[in-house]
Enzyme design. Structure first.
Site, PDB file in Angstrom:
ATOM      1  N   HIS A 153     -16.607   6.069  -7.312  1.00  0.00           N
ATOM      2  CA  HIS A 153     -15.761   7.250  -7.519  1.00  0.00           C
ATOM      3  C   HIS A 153     -14.911   7.510  -6.292  1.00  0.00           C
ATOM      4  O   HIS A 153     -15.164   6.948  -5.227  1.00  0.00           O
ATOM      5  CB  HIS A 153     -16.618   8.492  -7.816  1.00  0.00           C
ATOM      6  CG  HIS A 153     -17.484   8.915  -6.662  1.00  0.00           C
ATOM      7  ND1 HIS A 153     -18.767   8.456  -6.482  1.00  0.00           N
ATOM      8  CD2 HIS A 153     -17.251   9.732  -5.604  1.00  0.00           C
ATOM      9  CE1 HIS A 153     -19.286   8.987  -5.383  1.00  0.00           C
ATOM     10  NE2 HIS A 153     -18.392   9.758  -4.818  1.00  0.00           N
ATOM     11  N   HIS A 199     -20.973  11.845 -11.483  1.00  0.00           N
ATOM     12  CA  HIS A 199     -19.533  12.065 -11.370  1.00  0.00           C
ATOM     13  C   HIS A 199     -18.809  10.721 -11.390  1.00  0.00           C
ATOM     14  O   HIS A 199     -19.321   9.712 -10.933  1.00  0.00           O
ATOM     15  CB  HIS A 199     -19.145  12.858 -10.120  1.00  0.00           C
ATOM     16  CG  HIS A 199     -19.620  12.310  -8.813  1.00  0.00           C
ATOM     17  ND1 HIS A 199     -20.765  11.589  -8.657  1.00  0.00           N
ATOM     18  CD2 HIS A 199     -19.079  12.389  -7.574  1.00  0.00           C
ATOM     19  CE1 HIS A 199     -20.912  11.265  -7.400  1.00  0.00           C
ATOM     20  NE2 HIS A 199     -19.907  11.722  -6.709  1.00  0.00           N
ATOM     21  N   HIS A 214     -12.665  10.310   0.292  1.00  0.00           N
ATOM     22  CA  HIS A 214     -13.407   9.047   0.371  1.00  0.00           C
ATOM     23  C   HIS A 214     -13.376   8.287  -0.953  1.00  0.00           C
ATOM     24  O   HIS A 214     -13.137   8.852  -2.008  1.00  0.00           O
ATOM     25  CB  HIS A 214     -14.864   9.262   0.796  1.00  0.00           C
ATOM     26  CG  HIS A 214     -15.708  10.052  -0.172  1.00  0.00           C
ATOM     27  ND1 HIS A 214     -15.922  11.400  -0.062  1.00  0.00           N
ATOM     28  CD2 HIS A 214     -16.418   9.661  -1.264  1.00  0.00           C
ATOM     29  CE1 HIS A 214     -16.723  11.814  -1.037  1.00  0.00           C
ATOM     30  NE2 HIS A 214     -17.031  10.779  -1.786  1.00  0.00           N
ATOM     31  N   HIS A 246     -27.583  14.472  -1.019  1.00  0.00           N
ATOM     32  CA  HIS A 246     -26.728  15.589  -1.402  1.00  0.00           C
ATOM     33  C   HIS A 246     -27.543  16.617  -2.179  1.00  0.00           C
ATOM     34  O   HIS A 246     -28.465  16.255  -2.912  1.00  0.00           O
ATOM     35  CB  HIS A 246     -25.626  15.118  -2.351  1.00  0.00           C
ATOM     36  CG  HIS A 246     -24.544  14.315  -1.712  1.00  0.00           C
ATOM     37  ND1 HIS A 246     -23.852  14.734  -0.607  1.00  0.00           N
ATOM     38  CD2 HIS A 246     -24.013  13.122  -2.042  1.00  0.00           C
ATOM     39  CE1 HIS A 246     -22.935  13.825  -0.297  1.00  0.00           C
ATOM     40  NE2 HIS A 246     -23.026  12.832  -1.137  1.00  0.00           N
ATOM     41  N   TYR A 255     -21.871   8.361   4.785  1.00  0.00           N
ATOM     42  CA  TYR A 255     -20.417   8.289   4.955  1.00  0.00           C
ATOM     43  C   TYR A 255     -20.081   7.587   6.262  1.00  0.00           C
ATOM     44  O   TYR A 255     -20.757   7.803   7.278  1.00  0.00           O
ATOM     45  CB  TYR A 255     -19.808   9.692   5.010  1.00  0.00           C
ATOM     46  CG  TYR A 255     -19.924  10.464   3.727  1.00  0.00           C
ATOM     47  CD1 TYR A 255     -18.978  10.323   2.721  1.00  0.00           C
ATOM     48  CD2 TYR A 255     -20.964  11.359   3.530  1.00  0.00           C
ATOM     49  CE1 TYR A 255     -19.075  11.052   1.535  1.00  0.00           C
ATOM     50  CE2 TYR A 255     -21.069  12.099   2.358  1.00  0.00           C
ATOM     51  CZ  TYR A 255     -20.122  11.937   1.370  1.00  0.00           C
ATOM     52  OH  TYR A 255     -20.219  12.650   0.218  1.00  0.00           O
ATOM     53  N   GLU A 265     -17.997   6.016   1.251  1.00  0.00           N
ATOM     54  CA  GLU A 265     -19.358   6.498   1.002  1.00  0.00           C
ATOM     55  C   GLU A 265     -20.128   5.370   0.341  1.00  0.00           C
ATOM     56  O   GLU A 265     -19.551   4.609  -0.452  1.00  0.00           O
ATOM     57  CB  GLU A 265     -19.338   7.710   0.058  1.00  0.00           C
ATOM     58  CG  GLU A 265     -20.737   8.242  -0.280  1.00  0.00           C
ATOM     59  CD  GLU A 265     -20.724   9.397  -1.295  1.00  0.00           C
ATOM     60  OE1 GLU A 265     -19.750   9.508  -2.072  1.00  0.00           O
ATOM     61  OE2 GLU A 265     -21.698  10.152  -1.316  1.00  0.00           O
TER      62      GLU A 265
HETATM   63 FE   FE2 Z   1     -18.681  10.959  -3.100  1.00  0.00          FE
END
Ligand code: FE2
Length: 307
Positions: A153, A199, A214, A246, A255, A265
């Site tokens: 993503h 996501h 990112h 997260h 990261y 990432e």
């Molecule tokens: Fe991300």
């Protein structure tokens, strides 16, 4: 509601020195180089991806993202969605087949956060890299560095998040999986998916219109992330944050920066989210915990460094 957009397909990233960039993305991240075109752009993919490429590196004076693209079901979907994007008021451009080698025509539109997003229906199918199509082994031998499995993503920053959400959800059929809301109940960040993944793209409404935060690559386990952290240190690569977890998505993450200053990432795990489920909401006042679940502290660099 499904609109025929399938999944993330590619991202074109600007790098200032191609040889340094290849050392980073191929030797360290572990992407596979699959092509170089007549413009000098280099095409890469993660080993588990089935199309010819997902990452395109282009040499340029400044770092950043030129565009990110999503694959749609078929040509008719591309026609229908072009009509819907124009009706929504988007600036739309037609990119002919072959402008990216091995890729069919692309429809490129400027979304409200100031990013160029593409849709395409066709790309050369090459199968997973290094494993047979029938009776495939668990993973290919000969992978390098972090052994990234796939492009996962992008996170993009801008403004007009409400309008952007209407475009992605109502026109393109994404669903909202998670959001951060401010004291007024307005979203300041949206995580959007086409699938049960946590996501497929993320938007942050901090006013940095057109900014690239990112591009993320999938790893399979927490141990792989820890090993990726070891590799960063072994190669003196610039670490941003992690390995950590997260709050949002509950995924595991680290990261770091490529030699041009683009943030990468590596990501593993993450909650599943079906379209009938309510989005998960986080409060902006608890932003630290939402982003970095353990330390609950956001570093200034993470909030301000973008390309
Ligand atoms: Fe991300």
């Amino acid at each position: 509601m499904r609109k025929g957009v399938l999944r993330p397909g590619h991202v074109q990233i600007r790098v200032m020195d191609m040889q340094q960039a290849l050392k980073h993305y191929v030797e360290l991240v572990g992407l596979i180089q699959t092509h170089q075109d007549s413009q000098g752009r280099v095409y890469l993919k993660g080993w588990s991806e089935t199309d010819r490429f997902s990452v395109v590196l282009v040499e340029a004076a400044e770092p950043g993202m030129d565009f990110t693209g999503f694959k749609v079901v078929d040509e008719q979907t591309l026609v229908n969605l072009t009509r819907d994007l124009v009706a929504f008021g988007c600036q739309v451009e037609q990119i002919p087949a072959g402008e990216l080698d091995f890729c069919g025509r692309r429809v490129r539109f400027l979304c409200p956060t100031g990013h160029w997003i593409e849709l395409y229906a066709q790309k050369e199918y090459t199968g997973r890299w290094g494993v047979r199509e029938v009776n495939p082994e668990a993973w290919p031998r000969g992978l390098r560095g972090m052994r990234a499995m796939s492009f996962d993503h992008c996170q993009l920053h801008g403004s007009d998040l409400q309008l952007n959400r209407e475009l992605f959800c109502d026109v393109l059929g994404f669903h909202l999986t998670e959001q951060i809301v401010n004291d007024e109940g307005q979203s300041v960040a949206d995580w959007l998916s086409l699938s049960i993944k946590a996501h497929d793209i993320a938007f942050v409404g901090d006013g940095n219109v057109g900014a690239f935060h990112h591009a993320a690559f999938l790893l399979d386990t927490w141990e792989a992330l820890l090993r990726a952290g070891d590799l960063l240190s072994m190669t003196d690569t610039s670490l941003d944050v992690g390995p950590t977890r997260h709050g949002i998505t509950h995924g595991q993450s680290m990261y770091f920066f490529d030699p041009s200053g683009n943030r990468n990432e590596v990501f593993a795990g993450g909650d599943f989210h079906y379209p009938d489920q309510k989005p998960v909401t986080w409060l902006e006042k608890d932003l630290g915990k939402a982003i970095f679940y353990h330390s609950r502290v956001l570093n200034e660099r993470f909030l301000t460094v973008m390309t």
